[in-house]
Design a protein around this motif. Structure first.
Motif, PDB file in Angstrom:
ATOM      1  N   LEU A   1       0.536  -1.123  -0.078  1.00  0.00           N
ATOM      2  CA  LEU A   1       0.154  -0.003  -0.111  1.00  0.00           C
ATOM      3  C   LEU A   1       1.062   1.030   0.203  1.00  0.00           C
ATOM      4  CD1 LEU A   1      -3.109  -0.871   2.300  1.00  0.00           C
ATOM      5  CD2 LEU A   1      -2.841  -0.313   0.084  1.00  0.00           C
ATOM      6  N   GLY A   2       2.609   1.087   0.306  1.00  0.00           N
ATOM      7  CA  GLY A   2       2.431   2.154   0.080  1.00  0.00           C
ATOM      8  C   GLY A   2       2.870   3.325   1.959  1.00  0.00           C
ATOM      9  N   CYS A   3       2.582   2.403   2.446  1.00  0.00           N
ATOM     10  CA  CYS A   3       2.319   3.021   3.920  1.00  0.00           C
ATOM     11  C   CYS A   3       3.691   3.189   4.814  1.00  0.00           C
ATOM     12  CB  CYS A   3       1.329   2.631   4.401  1.00  0.00           C
ATOM     13  SG  CYS A   3      -0.238   3.267   3.895  1.00  0.00           S
ATOM     14  N   THR A   4       4.033   4.044   5.498  1.00  0.00           N
ATOM     15  CA  THR A   4       4.471   3.727   6.635  1.00  0.00           C
ATOM     16  C   THR A   4       4.285   3.269   7.839  1.00  0.00           C
ATOM     17  OG1 THR A   4       4.695   5.179   7.612  1.00  0.00           O
ATOM     18  CG2 THR A   4       5.551   5.549   6.091  1.00  0.00           C
ATOM     19  N   GLN A   5       4.775   2.473   8.713  1.00  0.00           N
ATOM     20  CA  GLN A   5       3.618   2.385  10.137  1.00  0.00           C
ATOM     21  C   GLN A   5       3.341   3.246  10.686  1.00  0.00           C
ATOM     22  OE1 GLN A   5       7.420   0.309  12.043  1.00  0.00           O
ATOM     23  NE2 GLN A   5       6.728  -1.384  11.661  1.00  0.00           N
ATOM     24  N   ALA A   6       3.522   4.412  10.840  1.00  0.00           N
ATOM     25  CA  ALA A   6       2.951   5.177  11.800  1.00  0.00           C
ATOM     26  C   ALA A   6       1.422   6.118  10.674  1.00  0.00           C
ATOM     27  CB  ALA A   6       3.705   6.565  11.553  1.00  0.00           C
TER      28      ALA A   6
ATOM     29  N   LEU B   1     -11.621  -7.274  -9.810  1.00  0.00           N
ATOM     30  CA  LEU B   1     -10.653  -6.648  -8.791  1.00  0.00           C
ATOM     31  C   LEU B   1      -9.406  -7.462  -8.539  1.00  0.00           C
ATOM     32  CD1 LEU B   1     -13.890  -9.674  -8.569  1.00  0.00           C
ATOM     33  CD2 LEU B   1     -13.413  -7.413  -7.269  1.00  0.00           C
ATOM     34  N   VAL B   2      -8.867  -7.850  -9.860  1.00  0.00           N
ATOM     35  CA  VAL B   2      -7.358  -7.598  -9.460  1.00  0.00           C
ATOM     36  C   VAL B   2      -6.319  -7.117  -9.770  1.00  0.00           C
ATOM     37  CG1 VAL B   2      -7.675 -10.494  -9.654  1.00  0.00           C
ATOM     38  CG2 VAL B   2      -6.699  -9.856 -11.707  1.00  0.00           C
ATOM     39  N   ASN B   3      -6.640  -6.365 -10.647  1.00  0.00           N
ATOM     40  CA  ASN B   3      -6.218  -4.418 -11.531  1.00  0.00           C
ATOM     41  C   ASN B   3      -6.316  -3.965  -9.908  1.00  0.00           C
ATOM     42  OD1 ASN B   3      -5.228  -5.875 -13.896  1.00  0.00           O
ATOM     43  ND2 ASN B   3      -6.596  -5.383 -14.641  1.00  0.00           N
ATOM     44  N   GLY B   4      -4.997  -3.292 -10.054  1.00  0.00           N
ATOM     45  CA  GLY B   4      -4.521  -2.187  -9.271  1.00  0.00           C
ATOM     46  C   GLY B   4      -4.362  -2.815  -7.184  1.00  0.00           C
ATOM     47  N   SER B   5      -4.519  -1.496  -6.579  1.00  0.00           N
ATOM     48  CA  SER B   5      -4.064  -2.107  -5.110  1.00  0.00           C
ATOM     49  C   SER B   5      -5.469  -1.787  -4.508  1.00  0.00           C
ATOM     50  CB  SER B   5      -3.331  -0.919  -4.572  1.00  0.00           C
ATOM     51  OG  SER B   5      -1.812  -0.766  -5.256  1.00  0.00           O
ATOM     52  N   LEU B   6      -5.838  -2.902  -3.735  1.00  0.00           N
ATOM     53  CA  LEU B   6      -6.899  -3.212  -3.034  1.00  0.00           C
ATOM     54  C   LEU B   6      -6.440  -2.264  -2.496  1.00  0.00           C
ATOM     55  CD1 LEU B   6      -9.757  -4.203  -2.372  1.00  0.00           C
ATOM     56  CD2 LEU B   6      -9.059  -5.903  -0.702  1.00  0.00           C
ATOM     57  N   LEU B   7      -7.692  -0.723  -1.790  1.00  0.00           N
ATOM     58  CA  LEU B   7      -8.399   0.241  -1.163  1.00  0.00           C
ATOM     59  C   LEU B   7      -8.834   0.333   0.712  1.00  0.00           C
ATOM     60  CD1 LEU B   7      -7.511   3.384  -3.853  1.00  0.00           C
ATOM     61  CD2 LEU B   7      -5.669   1.836  -1.866  1.00  0.00           C
ATOM     62  N   ASP B   8     -10.596  -0.652  -0.409  1.00  0.00           N
ATOM     63  CA  ASP B   8     -11.605  -0.904   0.803  1.00  0.00           C
ATOM     64  C   ASP B   8     -12.098  -1.899  -0.451  1.00  0.00           C
ATOM     65  OD1 ASP B   8     -12.702  -0.709   2.852  1.00  0.00           O
ATOM     66  OD2 ASP B   8     -13.469   1.206   2.476  1.00  0.00           O
TER      67      ASP B   8
ATOM     68  N   ASP C   1       0.306   2.055  -9.249  1.00  0.00           N
ATOM     69  CA  ASP C   1       0.834   3.043  -8.788  1.00  0.00           C
ATOM     70  C   ASP C   1       1.207   4.167  -8.615  1.00  0.00           C
ATOM     71  OD1 ASP C   1       0.319   4.144 -11.254  1.00  0.00           O
ATOM     72  OD2 ASP C   1       1.908   4.118 -12.457  1.00  0.00           O
ATOM     73  N   ALA C   2       0.180   4.140  -7.360  1.00  0.00           N
ATOM     74  CA  ALA C   2      -0.471   5.780  -6.983  1.00  0.00           C
ATOM     75  C   ALA C   2       0.424   6.093  -6.006  1.00  0.00           C
ATOM     76  CB  ALA C   2      -1.907   5.507  -6.868  1.00  0.00           C
TER      77      ALA C   2
ATOM     78  N   GLU D   1      -2.178  10.575  -3.942  1.00  0.00           N
ATOM     79  CA  GLU D   1      -3.151   9.685  -4.678  1.00  0.00           C
ATOM     80  C   GLU D   1      -4.420   8.643  -3.643  1.00  0.00           C
ATOM     81  OE1 GLU D   1      -1.629  10.336  -9.219  1.00  0.00           O
ATOM     82  OE2 GLU D   1      -0.634   8.416  -8.048  1.00  0.00           O
ATOM     83  N   ILE D   2      -3.606   8.096  -3.645  1.00  0.00           N
ATOM     84  CA  ILE D   2      -4.455   6.872  -2.656  1.00  0.00           C
ATOM     85  C   ILE D   2      -4.662   7.459  -1.591  1.00  0.00           C
ATOM     86  CG2 ILE D   2      -4.366   5.557  -0.737  1.00  0.00           C
ATOM     87  CD1 ILE D   2      -1.672   3.936  -2.492  1.00  0.00           C
ATOM     88  N   ARG D   3      -4.701   8.791  -0.381  1.00  0.00           N
ATOM     89  CA  ARG D   3      -5.838   9.292   0.291  1.00  0.00           C
ATOM     90  C   ARG D   3      -6.679  10.166  -0.781  1.00  0.00           C
ATOM     91  NH1 ARG D   3      -1.440  11.372   2.408  1.00  0.00           N
ATOM     92  NH2 ARG D   3      -0.967  10.121   3.566  1.00  0.00           N
ATOM     93  N   THR D   4      -6.337  10.749  -1.821  1.00  0.00           N
ATOM     94  CA  THR D   4      -7.913  11.206  -1.767  1.00  0.00           C
ATOM     95  C   THR D   4      -8.700  11.022  -3.077  1.00  0.00           C
ATOM     96  OG1 THR D   4      -5.845  12.846  -3.448  1.00  0.00           O
ATOM     97  CG2 THR D   4      -8.067  12.747  -4.022  1.00  0.00           C
TER      98      THR D   4
END
Length: 164
Positions: free
Chosen positions: A19-24, A101-108, A129-130, A134-137
């Motif tokens: 997801l490109g997230c840090t632990q924080a 369903l299999v393309n991209g990153s699952l956000l919710d 590659d967001a 872009e993910i937050r938006t």
């Protein structure tokens, strides 16, 4: 039966990185402390699953059964991935839906009861590659749309996914 806490930590870390997230960021999004995320990723054992674990896995977009499935997997045995589960569940879907369903990153993902025996299933996916912005938006847009759907529908969503 012994729970596979180490495997859970590996899976949480891999999902967070995907997801490109840090632990924080994961901790903030899930509403838990950073120490909780660190303990989970380090494979610390617990007596049972906790609300913090569920909050983290919900934020990561895991289906509700994924947590138990990983914990019940014997060490050294590969648990089914979310992509495997989607492919198995999507066998009777139109090709364009299965591909989406299999393309991209699952956000919710949400399941909303429509009353009677009907449900609507919403899967929110972002570009692979967001950027974090872009993910937050995208998640903010989905939250607004979800709120409108809840106001229109009669049932509350079941399951659930990430909350930024």
């Amino acid at each position: 039966m012994t729970k596979n806490w180490e495997r859970l930590g590996e899976e949480i870390r891999a999902s967070r990185i995907a997801l490109g997230c840090t632990q924080a960021e994961l901790a903030a999004g899930a509403g838990v402390s950073r120490a909780s995320v660190q303990n989970l990723e380090q494979g610390r054992s617990f007596k049972r699953t906790t609300p913090s674990m569920r909050a983290v896995t919900d934020f990561l977009g895991w289906p509700p059964q994924r947590l138990a499935q990983i914990l019940e997997t014997a060490p050294g045995v590969q648990a089914r991935s979310p992509a495997d589960e989607q492919a198995a569940a999507g066998g009777d879907l139109p090709a364009r839906v299965s591909a989406a369903l299999v393309n991209g990153s699952l956000l919710d993902a949400q399941v909303m009861e429509l009353g009677g025996e009907a449900q609507v299933i919403v899967v929110v996916r972002g570009k692979s590659d967001a950027s974090q912005d872009e993910i937050r938006t995208a998640l903010e847009r989905w939250q607004r749309a979800e709120k409108r759907l809840r106001n229109e529908g009669e049932g509350a969503p079941q399951g659930g996914g990430p909350r930024p």
